[in-house]
Scaffold this active site. Structure first.
Site, PDB file in Angstrom:
ATOM      1  N   ILE A  74       7.889 -36.689  -5.813  1.00  0.00           N
ATOM      2  CA  ILE A  74       8.214 -36.824  -4.404  1.00  0.00           C
ATOM      3  C   ILE A  74       8.508 -35.458  -3.810  1.00  0.00           C
ATOM      4  O   ILE A  74       9.042 -34.572  -4.482  1.00  0.00           O
ATOM      5  CB  ILE A  74       9.415 -37.793  -4.210  1.00  0.00           C
ATOM      6  CG1 ILE A  74       9.666 -38.089  -2.727  1.00  0.00           C
ATOM      7  CG2 ILE A  74      10.675 -37.301  -4.904  1.00  0.00           C
ATOM      8  CD1 ILE A  74      10.659 -39.230  -2.484  1.00  0.00           C
ATOM      9  N   CYS A  75       8.118 -35.276  -2.558  1.00  0.00           N
ATOM     10  CA  CYS A  75       8.433 -34.086  -1.769  1.00  0.00           C
ATOM     11  C   CYS A  75       7.968 -32.811  -2.478  1.00  0.00           C
ATOM     12  O   CYS A  75       6.798 -32.677  -2.808  1.00  0.00           O
ATOM     13  CB  CYS A  75       9.932 -34.075  -1.450  1.00  0.00           C
ATOM     14  SG  CYS A  75      10.401 -32.879  -0.181  1.00  0.00           S
ATOM     15  N   GLY A  76       8.853 -31.860  -2.725  1.00  0.00           N
ATOM     16  CA  GLY A  76       8.469 -30.588  -3.311  1.00  0.00           C
ATOM     17  C   GLY A  76       7.804 -30.696  -4.660  1.00  0.00           C
ATOM     18  O   GLY A  76       7.006 -29.821  -5.039  1.00  0.00           O
ATOM     19  N   THR A  85       5.531 -32.769  -5.435  1.00  0.00           N
ATOM     20  CA  THR A  85       4.093 -32.975  -5.236  1.00  0.00           C
ATOM     21  C   THR A  85       3.378 -31.632  -5.086  1.00  0.00           C
ATOM     22  O   THR A  85       2.245 -31.478  -5.530  1.00  0.00           O
ATOM     23  CB  THR A  85       3.809 -33.851  -4.004  1.00  0.00           C
ATOM     24  OG1 THR A  85       4.277 -33.195  -2.812  1.00  0.00           O
ATOM     25  CG2 THR A  85       4.492 -35.206  -4.120  1.00  0.00           C
ATOM     26  N   ALA A 100       4.981 -39.293  -3.199  1.00  0.00           N
ATOM     27  CA  ALA A 100       5.619 -39.676  -1.944  1.00  0.00           C
ATOM     28  C   ALA A 100       6.072 -38.443  -1.177  1.00  0.00           C
ATOM     29  O   ALA A 100       6.294 -37.380  -1.753  1.00  0.00           O
ATOM     30  CB  ALA A 100       6.816 -40.593  -2.210  1.00  0.00           C
TER      31      ALA A 100
END
Length: 212
Positions: free
Chosen positions: A107-109, A111, A160
């Protein structure tokens, strides 16, 4: 038994993990015959990790201790420190997970870290919006597989953006199959809307021994 390895690193975004780890660890809404779940925090060091929210986490194990199998899950949260080379070892482990059919959830960073490592080049995925991965992941080549949604599940890869933590949790739980379908839907409806009718619907889906 499922083993959930939660990678912890400095500046970890605490809230992104909240829904998924609380439900998998507590088992409060699990179906009657669900597999047991063991949750472990893992890092490149046994030194304390300091989250963005100011919490201190002592990792349970090191990256080399991770056992990769079809019942292993690797959770990679957002953080501001993913560009540090010392995280390469867990990205190599993520690649191993994906190759062997084990589940990786980012998720977030996180990815962006997967993208820069080449793990999103050939699989449907999402991140923090159009252009984000190109900005922070110079090696990223997966533009044609990018889907602009809060969370995207592609078999054993679930990605995500920071607004998609609840849907991400739902897709992870669905992947593991530890909730009844009607329980999962009511759970998601309640936490995404706050409407009391969904809470009562959720309670009605549970075995009597699980109701609070």
């Amino acid at each position: 038994m499922f083993t959930i390895y939660v990678y912890v690193l400095d500046t970890l975004a605490d809230w992104e993990l909240g829904h998924v780890i609380s439900e998998l660890n507590s088992g409060r809404f699990f179906k009657k015959d669900a597999q047991r779940v063991l949750l472990k925090t893992v890092s490149f060091t046994k030194d304390p990790i300091h989250t963005m929210g100011g919490l201190t986490i002592m990792p349970d194990c090191l990256i080399d201790d991770i056992v990769v199998s079809e019942t292993s899950v690797l959770l990679l949260p957002g953080a501001d420190t993913w560009n540090d080379p010392k995280h390469r070892a867990v990205l190599e482990k993520a690649s191993e997970f994906l190759s062997l059919g084990a589940t990786v959830c980012a998720i977030c960073g996180a990815t962006a870290a997967l993208a820069d490592f080449g793990l999103l080049d050939n699989r449907p995925h999402t991140s923090n919006g159009a252009g984000f991965l190109e900005m922070f992941s110079p090696c990223y080549q997966g533009q044609s597989f990018y889907i602009d949604r809060p969370s995207v599940a592609d078999n054993n890869l679930i990605t995500a953006n920071p607004t998609g933590a609840l849907l991400w949790a739902k897709q992870i739980i669905e992947r593991l199959g530890v909730f009844e379908t009607k329980t999962l839907e009511a759970w998601y409806d309640y936490f995404s809307t706050g409407k009391p009718e969904y809470f009562f619907a959720l309670m009605q889906t549970l075995p009597s021994g699980n109701r609070n």
